[in-house]
Design a protein around this motif. Structure first.
Motif, PDB file in Angstrom:
ATOM      1  N   ASP A   1       1.534  -0.694 -10.866  1.00 35.52           N
ATOM      2  CA  ASP A   1       0.528   0.136 -10.212  1.00 35.52           C
ATOM      3  C   ASP A   1       0.533  -0.186  -8.721  1.00 35.52           C
ATOM      4  O   ASP A   1       0.965  -1.244  -8.284  1.00 35.52           O
ATOM      5  N   CYS A   2       0.090   0.758  -7.912  1.00 33.84           N
ATOM      6  CA  CYS A   2       0.142   0.599  -6.458  1.00 33.84           C
ATOM      7  C   CYS A   2      -0.826  -0.451  -5.943  1.00 33.84           C
ATOM      8  O   CYS A   2      -0.660  -0.965  -4.848  1.00 33.84           O
ATOM      9  N   ILE A   3      -1.844  -0.779  -6.721  1.00 37.68           N
ATOM     10  CA  ILE A   3      -2.822  -1.759  -6.255  1.00 37.68           C
ATOM     11  C   ILE A   3      -2.152  -3.104  -5.981  1.00 37.68           C
ATOM     12  O   ILE A   3      -2.516  -3.805  -5.051  1.00 37.68           O
ATOM     13  N   SER A   4      -1.133  -3.441  -6.747  1.00 43.53           N
ATOM     14  CA  SER A   4      -0.470  -4.719  -6.531  1.00 43.53           C
ATOM     15  C   SER A   4       0.282  -4.755  -5.208  1.00 43.53           C
ATOM     16  O   SER A   4       0.674  -5.813  -4.741  1.00 43.53           O
ATOM     17  N   PHE A   5       0.488  -3.610  -4.587  1.00 43.80           N
ATOM     18  CA  PHE A   5       1.200  -3.569  -3.315  1.00 43.80           C
ATOM     19  C   PHE A   5       0.269  -3.544  -2.113  1.00 43.80           C
ATOM     20  O   PHE A   5       0.700  -3.582  -0.984  1.00 43.80           O
ATOM     21  N   ILE A   6      -1.022  -3.448  -2.343  1.00 43.55           N
ATOM     22  CA  ILE A   6      -1.981  -3.476  -1.245  1.00 43.55           C
ATOM     23  C   ILE A   6      -2.324  -4.931  -0.976  1.00 43.55           C
ATOM     24  O   ILE A   6      -2.738  -5.654  -1.862  1.00 43.55           O
ATOM     25  N   THR A   7      -2.130  -5.330   0.230  1.00 45.63           N
ATOM     26  CA  THR A   7      -2.429  -6.713   0.595  1.00 45.63           C
ATOM     27  C   THR A   7      -3.482  -6.740   1.678  1.00 45.63           C
ATOM     28  O   THR A   7      -3.807  -5.721   2.279  1.00 45.63           O
ATOM     29  N   ASP A   8      -3.993  -7.893   1.943  1.00 44.77           N
ATOM     30  CA  ASP A   8      -4.941  -8.073   3.030  1.00 44.77           C
ATOM     31  C   ASP A   8      -4.197  -7.839   4.337  1.00 44.77           C
ATOM     32  O   ASP A   8      -3.220  -8.522   4.629  1.00 44.77           O
TER      33      ASP A   8
ATOM     34  N   HIS B   1     -10.209   1.232  -4.530  1.00 45.70           N
ATOM     35  CA  HIS B   1     -11.044   1.844  -5.562  1.00 45.70           C
ATOM     36  C   HIS B   1     -10.499   3.218  -5.954  1.00 45.70           C
ATOM     37  O   HIS B   1     -10.415   3.545  -7.146  1.00 45.70           O
ATOM     38  N   THR B   2     -10.110   4.010  -4.970  1.00 50.28           N
ATOM     39  CA  THR B   2      -9.576   5.350  -5.229  1.00 50.28           C
ATOM     40  C   THR B   2      -8.272   5.275  -6.010  1.00 50.28           C
ATOM     41  O   THR B   2      -8.066   6.006  -6.989  1.00 50.28           O
ATOM     42  N   MET B   3      -7.375   4.391  -5.596  1.00 46.49           N
ATOM     43  CA  MET B   3      -6.092   4.265  -6.280  1.00 46.49           C
ATOM     44  C   MET B   3      -6.274   3.786  -7.720  1.00 46.49           C
ATOM     45  O   MET B   3      -5.577   4.229  -8.621  1.00 46.49           O
ATOM     46  N   ALA B   4      -7.223   2.905  -7.927  1.00 51.90           N
ATOM     47  CA  ALA B   4      -7.478   2.414  -9.282  1.00 51.90           C
ATOM     48  C   ALA B   4      -8.057   3.526 -10.162  1.00 51.90           C
ATOM     49  O   ALA B   4      -7.718   3.641 -11.339  1.00 51.90           O
ATOM     50  N   SER B   5      -8.902   4.356  -9.560  1.00 52.61           N
ATOM     51  CA  SER B   5      -9.548   5.402 -10.362  1.00 52.61           C
ATOM     52  C   SER B   5      -8.590   6.524 -10.750  1.00 52.61           C
ATOM     53  O   SER B   5      -8.782   7.168 -11.774  1.00 52.61           O
ATOM     54  N   ILE B   6      -7.521   6.757  -9.960  1.00 48.76           N
ATOM     55  CA  ILE B   6      -6.570   7.825 -10.322  1.00 48.76           C
ATOM     56  C   ILE B   6      -5.315   7.273 -10.981  1.00 48.76           C
ATOM     57  O   ILE B   6      -4.396   8.020 -11.304  1.00 48.76           O
ATOM     58  N   ASN B   7      -5.273   5.941 -11.178  1.00 49.00           N
ATOM     59  CA  ASN B   7      -4.164   5.280 -11.857  1.00 49.00           C
ATOM     60  C   ASN B   7      -2.816   5.640 -11.213  1.00 49.00           C
ATOM     61  O   ASN B   7      -1.883   6.062 -11.868  1.00 49.00           O
ATOM     62  N   LEU B   8      -2.755   5.500  -9.901  1.00 48.59           N
ATOM     63  CA  LEU B   8      -1.550   5.830  -9.129  1.00 48.59           C
ATOM     64  C   LEU B   8      -0.444   4.837  -9.430  1.00 48.59           C
ATOM     65  O   LEU B   8      -0.665   3.635  -9.459  1.00 48.59           O
ATOM     66  N   LYS B   9       0.756   5.325  -9.654  1.00 46.49           N
ATOM     67  CA  LYS B   9       1.914   4.476  -9.961  1.00 46.49           C
ATOM     68  C   LYS B   9       2.841   4.390  -8.757  1.00 46.49           C
ATOM     69  O   LYS B   9       2.936   5.308  -7.958  1.00 46.49           O
ATOM     70  N   HIS B  10       3.537   3.279  -8.656  1.00 44.87           N
ATOM     71  CA  HIS B  10       4.505   3.076  -7.587  1.00 44.87           C
ATOM     72  C   HIS B  10       5.711   3.990  -7.824  1.00 44.87           C
ATOM     73  O   HIS B  10       6.233   4.053  -8.938  1.00 44.87           O
TER      74      HIS B  10
ATOM     75  N   ILE C   1     -12.311   0.589   4.574  1.00 43.12           N
ATOM     76  CA  ILE C   1     -11.298   1.583   4.209  1.00 43.12           C
ATOM     77  C   ILE C   1     -10.373   1.021   3.134  1.00 43.12           C
ATOM     78  O   ILE C   1     -10.022   1.723   2.184  1.00 43.12           O
ATOM     79  N   GLU C   2      -9.955  -0.228   3.283  1.00 46.33           N
ATOM     80  CA  GLU C   2      -9.083  -0.839   2.280  1.00 46.33           C
ATOM     81  C   GLU C   2      -9.776  -0.906   0.920  1.00 46.33           C
ATOM     82  O   GLU C   2      -9.159  -0.640  -0.114  1.00 46.33           O
ATOM     83  N   SER C   3     -11.046  -1.234   0.917  1.00 50.62           N
ATOM     84  CA  SER C   3     -11.791  -1.300  -0.334  1.00 50.62           C
ATOM     85  C   SER C   3     -11.876   0.084  -0.963  1.00 50.62           C
ATOM     86  O   SER C   3     -11.672   0.243  -2.173  1.00 50.62           O
ATOM     87  N   LEU C   4     -12.160   1.088  -0.158  1.00 49.75           N
ATOM     88  CA  LEU C   4     -12.235   2.458  -0.655  1.00 49.75           C
ATOM     89  C   LEU C   4     -10.882   2.921  -1.186  1.00 49.75           C
ATOM     90  O   LEU C   4     -10.803   3.549  -2.246  1.00 49.75           O
ATOM     91  N   LEU C   5      -9.812   2.578  -0.471  1.00 51.81           N
ATOM     92  CA  LEU C   5      -8.468   2.950  -0.901  1.00 51.81           C
ATOM     93  C   LEU C   5      -8.125   2.292  -2.241  1.00 51.81           C
ATOM     94  O   LEU C   5      -7.606   2.939  -3.153  1.00 51.81           O
TER      95      LEU C   5
END
Length: 186
Positions: free
Chosen positions: A159-166, A143-152, A137-141
């Motif tokens: 970008d929100c990807i930098s806020f996703i942690t393990d 990938h999805t966030m990167a593909s829609i270029n979601l901003k914080h 699920i984390e990997s899918l999330l």
């Protein structure tokens, strides 16, 4: 712990330390250091062979005592209480092997032990599956966030990807009943 990529010793060396040889479903307990008293159950893989270090003691239950039941007891509140009673409070906390033989362990009928053991095995299986699903699920999330270029929302430059942690946490490896009481479930 990845037991299969651990350091290796030749089988001839193993034969000179018969009391240290670990076999499938043996229990191991740390007996020295800051983590004294932590108990683990080795995999039931018949190809597994290992050797205990001086800081780990091997516990091999008798035929009429289930390894899974004994592990469940030793990792419970009551098993940990007994462990803490025997730890010597020196510069390096230690528990002696002979002290472990003094533990009081409830000895129910083998059917009850097997029932508890089956619950432990089922919990382990579900735990492994939940970790696998969460990582997917984390990997899918990501990938999805990167593909829609979601901003914080607080800082559009990030970008929100930098806020996703393990999200691997201690809760993923906890199997004790006290932790999973209804009052802790949201």
């Amino acid at each position: 712990v990845d037991l299969y990529s651990s350091a290796r010793v030749h089988k001839d060396v193993l034969s000179s330390f018969p009391k240290s040889i670990l076999q499938p479903c043996d229990l191991i307990m740390t007996v020295r250091g800051a983590n004294v008293g932590i108990t683990g159950l080795l995999p039931s893989d018949p190809d597994f062979i290992g050797i205990a270090s001086p800081n780990i003691i091997r516990i091999r239950p008798t035929e009429n005592l289930s390894s899974y039941y004994l592990w469940a007891f030793l990792t419970s509140k009551y098993g940990r209480l007994q462990t803490s009673r025997y730890i010597s409070q020196t510069a390096q906390p230690t528990i002696m092997g002979g002290d472990i033989k003094s533990f009081y362990i409830p000895f129910p009928d083998r059917r009850i032990q097997d029932y508890i053991g089956q619950k432990v095995k089922l919990a382990e299986r579900y735990n492994i599956e939940s970790i696998r699903v969460r990582r997917g699920i984390e990997s899918l999330l990501q990938h999805t966030m990167a593909s829609i270029n979601l901003k914080h929302p607080d800082d559009p430059a990030l970008d929100c990807i930098s806020f996703i942690t393990d999200t691997t946490t201690l809760s993923e490896i906890r199997l004790d009943a006290k932790y999973y009481r209804p009052r802790f479930v949201k």
